[in-house]
Design a protein around this motif. Structure first.
Motif, PDB file in Angstrom:
ATOM      1  N   ALA A  84      18.871   4.718   0.570  1.00 17.50           N
ATOM      2  CA  ALA A  84      17.710   5.427  -0.157  1.00 17.50           C
ATOM      3  C   ALA A  84      16.845   4.640  -1.147  1.00 17.50           C
ATOM      4  O   ALA A  84      15.473   4.889  -1.056  1.00 17.50           O
ATOM      5  CB  ALA A  84      18.713   6.347  -1.069  1.00 17.50           C
ATOM      6  N   LYS A  85      17.355   3.506  -1.730  1.00 16.77           N
ATOM      7  CA  LYS A  85      16.320   2.424  -2.494  1.00 16.77           C
ATOM      8  C   LYS A  85      15.609   1.987  -1.344  1.00 16.77           C
ATOM      9  O   LYS A  85      14.373   1.772  -1.644  1.00 16.77           O
ATOM     10  CB  LYS A  85      17.358   1.357  -2.932  1.00 16.77           C
ATOM     11  CG  LYS A  85      17.885   1.908  -4.275  1.00 16.77           C
ATOM     12  CD  LYS A  85      18.778   0.951  -5.056  1.00 16.77           C
ATOM     13  CE  LYS A  85      19.320   1.423  -6.224  1.00 16.77           C
ATOM     14  NZ  LYS A  85      20.084   0.323  -6.954  1.00 16.77           N
ATOM     15  N   ARG A  86      16.093   1.310  -0.033  1.00 18.75           N
ATOM     16  CA  ARG A  86      15.217   0.738   0.937  1.00 18.75           C
ATOM     17  C   ARG A  86      14.132   1.686   1.329  1.00 18.75           C
ATOM     18  O   ARG A  86      13.026   1.523   1.610  1.00 18.75           O
ATOM     19  CB  ARG A  86      16.129   0.324   1.959  1.00 18.75           C
ATOM     20  CG  ARG A  86      15.452  -0.505   2.832  1.00 18.75           C
ATOM     21  CD  ARG A  86      16.178  -0.800   4.300  1.00 18.75           C
ATOM     22  NE  ARG A  86      16.387   0.600   5.198  1.00 18.75           N
ATOM     23  CZ  ARG A  86      17.543   0.798   5.715  1.00 18.75           C
ATOM     24  NH1 ARG A  86      18.269  -0.144   5.623  1.00 18.75           N
ATOM     25  NH2 ARG A  86      17.687   2.091   6.121  1.00 18.75           N
ATOM     26  N   ASP A  87      14.428   3.045   1.534  1.00 18.09           N
ATOM     27  CA  ASP A  87      13.491   4.167   2.280  1.00 18.09           C
ATOM     28  C   ASP A  87      12.582   4.236   1.088  1.00 18.09           C
ATOM     29  O   ASP A  87      11.262   4.453   1.288  1.00 18.09           O
ATOM     30  CB  ASP A  87      14.452   5.166   2.675  1.00 18.09           C
ATOM     31  CG  ASP A  87      15.057   5.247   3.603  1.00 18.09           C
ATOM     32  OD1 ASP A  87      15.069   4.148   4.389  1.00 18.09           O
ATOM     33  OD2 ASP A  87      16.059   6.025   4.232  1.00 18.09           O
ATOM     34  N   ALA A  88      13.014   4.460  -0.306  1.00 18.40           N
ATOM     35  CA  ALA A  88      12.069   4.587  -1.157  1.00 18.40           C
ATOM     36  C   ALA A  88      11.001   3.313  -1.343  1.00 18.40           C
ATOM     37  O   ALA A  88       9.616   3.392  -1.434  1.00 18.40           O
ATOM     38  CB  ALA A  88      12.736   4.760  -2.457  1.00 18.40           C
ATOM     39  N   ARG A  89      11.546   2.165  -1.035  1.00 19.48           N
ATOM     40  CA  ARG A  89      10.522   1.075  -1.480  1.00 19.48           C
ATOM     41  C   ARG A  89       9.743   1.086   0.024  1.00 19.48           C
ATOM     42  O   ARG A  89       8.597   0.787   0.032  1.00 19.48           O
ATOM     43  CB  ARG A  89      11.483  -0.268  -1.219  1.00 19.48           C
ATOM     44  CG  ARG A  89      12.166  -0.711  -2.568  1.00 19.48           C
ATOM     45  CD  ARG A  89      12.562  -2.341  -2.382  1.00 19.48           C
ATOM     46  NE  ARG A  89      13.369  -2.432  -1.065  1.00 19.48           N
ATOM     47  CZ  ARG A  89      14.542  -2.444  -1.388  1.00 19.48           C
ATOM     48  NH1 ARG A  89      15.181  -2.089  -2.183  1.00 19.48           N
ATOM     49  NH2 ARG A  89      15.338  -2.787  -0.115  1.00 19.48           N
ATOM     50  N   TYR A  90      10.249   1.372   1.298  1.00 18.94           N
ATOM     51  CA  TYR A  90       9.408   1.554   2.399  1.00 18.94           C
ATOM     52  C   TYR A  90       8.203   2.488   2.473  1.00 18.94           C
ATOM     53  O   TYR A  90       6.872   2.567   2.572  1.00 18.94           O
ATOM     54  CB  TYR A  90      10.376   1.852   3.659  1.00 18.94           C
ATOM     55  CG  TYR A  90       9.450   1.942   4.919  1.00 18.94           C
ATOM     56  CD1 TYR A  90       9.062   0.873   5.535  1.00 18.94           C
ATOM     57  CD2 TYR A  90       9.321   3.359   5.573  1.00 18.94           C
ATOM     58  CE1 TYR A  90       8.609   1.179   6.752  1.00 18.94           C
ATOM     59  CE2 TYR A  90       8.707   3.194   6.744  1.00 18.94           C
ATOM     60  CZ  TYR A  90       8.155   2.187   7.276  1.00 18.94           C
ATOM     61  OH  TYR A  90       7.620   2.332   8.358  1.00 18.94           O
ATOM     62  N   ARG A 115       5.684   1.441  -0.007  1.00 23.07           N
ATOM     63  CA  ARG A 115       4.771   0.283   0.723  1.00 23.07           C
ATOM     64  C   ARG A 115       3.840   1.084   1.483  1.00 23.07           C
ATOM     65  O   ARG A 115       2.621   0.907   1.681  1.00 23.07           O
ATOM     66  CB  ARG A 115       5.557  -0.630   1.246  1.00 23.07           C
ATOM     67  CG  ARG A 115       4.779  -1.855   2.022  1.00 23.07           C
ATOM     68  CD  ARG A 115       5.702  -2.943   2.418  1.00 23.07           C
ATOM     69  NE  ARG A 115       6.536  -2.488   3.514  1.00 23.07           N
ATOM     70  CZ  ARG A 115       8.142  -2.526   3.434  1.00 23.07           C
ATOM     71  NH1 ARG A 115       8.708  -3.086   2.356  1.00 23.07           N
ATOM     72  NH2 ARG A 115       8.755  -2.230   4.343  1.00 23.07           N
ATOM     73  N   LYS A 116       4.462   2.074   1.996  1.00 23.83           N
ATOM     74  CA  LYS A 116       3.448   2.903   3.236  1.00 23.83           C
ATOM     75  C   LYS A 116       2.168   3.566   2.486  1.00 23.83           C
ATOM     76  O   LYS A 116       1.256   3.680   3.065  1.00 23.83           O
ATOM     77  CB  LYS A 116       4.229   3.794   4.349  1.00 23.83           C
ATOM     78  CG  LYS A 116       4.933   3.286   5.030  1.00 23.83           C
ATOM     79  CD  LYS A 116       4.186   2.907   6.036  1.00 23.83           C
ATOM     80  CE  LYS A 116       4.914   2.371   7.575  1.00 23.83           C
ATOM     81  NZ  LYS A 116       3.885   1.808   8.491  1.00 23.83           N
ATOM     82  N   SER A 117       2.823   3.980   1.253  1.00 18.59           N
ATOM     83  CA  SER A 117       1.706   4.881   0.568  1.00 18.59           C
ATOM     84  C   SER A 117       0.660   3.963  -0.023  1.00 18.59           C
ATOM     85  O   SER A 117      -0.367   4.231  -0.220  1.00 18.59           O
ATOM     86  CB  SER A 117       2.382   5.743  -0.453  1.00 18.59           C
ATOM     87  OG  SER A 117       2.796   4.904  -1.563  1.00 18.59           O
ATOM     88  N   ARG A 118       0.953   2.643  -0.554  1.00 20.69           N
ATOM     89  CA  ARG A 118       0.137   1.650  -0.886  1.00 20.69           C
ATOM     90  C   ARG A 118      -0.804   1.234   0.351  1.00 20.69           C
ATOM     91  O   ARG A 118      -2.084   1.067   0.163  1.00 20.69           O
ATOM     92  CB  ARG A 118       0.615   0.509  -1.319  1.00 20.69           C
ATOM     93  CG  ARG A 118       1.327   0.615  -2.867  1.00 20.69           C
ATOM     94  CD  ARG A 118       1.603  -0.507  -3.273  1.00 20.69           C
ATOM     95  NE  ARG A 118       2.770  -1.484  -2.610  1.00 20.69           N
ATOM     96  CZ  ARG A 118       3.837  -1.415  -2.722  1.00 20.69           C
ATOM     97  NH1 ARG A 118       4.643  -0.930  -3.688  1.00 20.69           N
ATOM     98  NH2 ARG A 118       4.711  -2.462  -1.889  1.00 20.69           N
ATOM     99  N   VAL A 119      -0.309   1.350   1.587  1.00 21.09           N
ATOM    100  CA  VAL A 119      -1.062   0.642   2.718  1.00 21.09           C
ATOM    101  C   VAL A 119      -2.050   1.473   2.970  1.00 21.09           C
ATOM    102  O   VAL A 119      -3.116   1.699   3.546  1.00 21.09           O
ATOM    103  CB  VAL A 119       0.114   0.244   3.909  1.00 21.09           C
ATOM    104  CG1 VAL A 119      -0.882   0.195   5.096  1.00 21.09           C
ATOM    105  CG2 VAL A 119       0.489  -0.777   3.696  1.00 21.09           C
ATOM    106  N   LYS A 120      -1.765   3.151   2.745  1.00 15.88           N
ATOM    107  CA  LYS A 120      -2.433   4.123   3.349  1.00 15.88           C
ATOM    108  C   LYS A 120      -3.735   4.323   2.557  1.00 15.88           C
ATOM    109  O   LYS A 120      -4.766   4.663   3.205  1.00 15.88           O
ATOM    110  CB  LYS A 120      -1.902   5.396   3.406  1.00 15.88           C
ATOM    111  CG  LYS A 120      -0.932   5.606   4.582  1.00 15.88           C
ATOM    112  CD  LYS A 120      -0.499   6.776   4.719  1.00 15.88           C
ATOM    113  CE  LYS A 120       0.475   6.967   5.944  1.00 15.88           C
ATOM    114  NZ  LYS A 120       1.185   8.354   5.940  1.00 15.88           N
ATOM    115  N   ARG A 121      -3.581   3.991   1.247  1.00 19.07           N
ATOM    116  CA  ARG A 121      -4.830   3.819   0.524  1.00 19.07           C
ATOM    117  C   ARG A 121      -5.982   2.870   0.641  1.00 19.07           C
ATOM    118  O   ARG A 121      -5.283   1.673   0.880  1.00 19.07           O
ATOM    119  CB  ARG A 121      -4.382   4.114  -1.029  1.00 19.07           C
ATOM    120  CG  ARG A 121      -3.802   5.028  -1.573  1.00 19.07           C
ATOM    121  CD  ARG A 121      -3.617   5.036  -2.998  1.00 19.07           C
ATOM    122  NE  ARG A 121      -2.715   3.916  -3.474  1.00 19.07           N
ATOM    123  CZ  ARG A 121      -2.573   3.233  -4.597  1.00 19.07           C
ATOM    124  NH1 ARG A 121      -3.548   3.515  -5.557  1.00 19.07           N
ATOM    125  NH2 ARG A 121      -1.673   2.326  -4.712  1.00 19.07           N
TER     126      ARG A 121
END
Length: 142
Positions: A119-125, A128-134
């Protein structure tokens, strides 16, 4: 010192005849069946036989009692051993159940830890994805 002299046939025959006569005289001197000495001897023998029969019966009775006592003791020992065996089996079963419960708890903790890490790994992922999309604001002026 006397010199050994071998007996001849006539001497041996005379000795045998004398012995036979002595046996015949002994037989003739035998008391009759109704003689008081004979009757007393018979009564004594009968009493001895009866006493022996009583002793043997008592010995047999004691032997039977001993065998019964030994059988009871053996049954008691076997029952005690069976109870101890059952108690040991129950203790072993309880120990196995306790170990199985501990193992189940350990497995559940490991799975929970794995799920938490995932769950922590998925949250980090996802972060990161949300940061990349912006897109950064400077990317539009380019």
């Amino acid at each position: 010192m006397a010199i050994y002299r071998e007996k001849n046939f006539a001497e041996r025959r005379d000795a045998a005849t004398t012995a036979k006569k002595a046996l015949l005289e002994k037989y003739k001197a035998k008391p009759a069946a109704d003689d008081p000495a004979v009757l007393a001897r018979q009564a004594e023998r009968k009493a001895i036989l009866e006493a022996r029969a009583i002793r043997e019966a008592e010995k047999e009775k004691l032997r039977q009692e001993r065998l019964a006592r030994e059988a009871a003791e053996k049954a008691e020992r076997e029952a005690k051993a069976e109870a101890e065996r059952l108690a040991a089996e129950a203790a072993a079963q309880e120990e196995a159940s306790r170990r199985e419960a501990e193992e189940s708890d350990r497995i559940a903790r490991v799975l929970a830890d794995d799920a938490e890490r995932k769950a922590k790994r998925d949250a980090r992922y996802a972060a990161r994805k949300s940061r990349v999309k912006r897109m950064p604001p400077s990317a539009n002026y380019g």
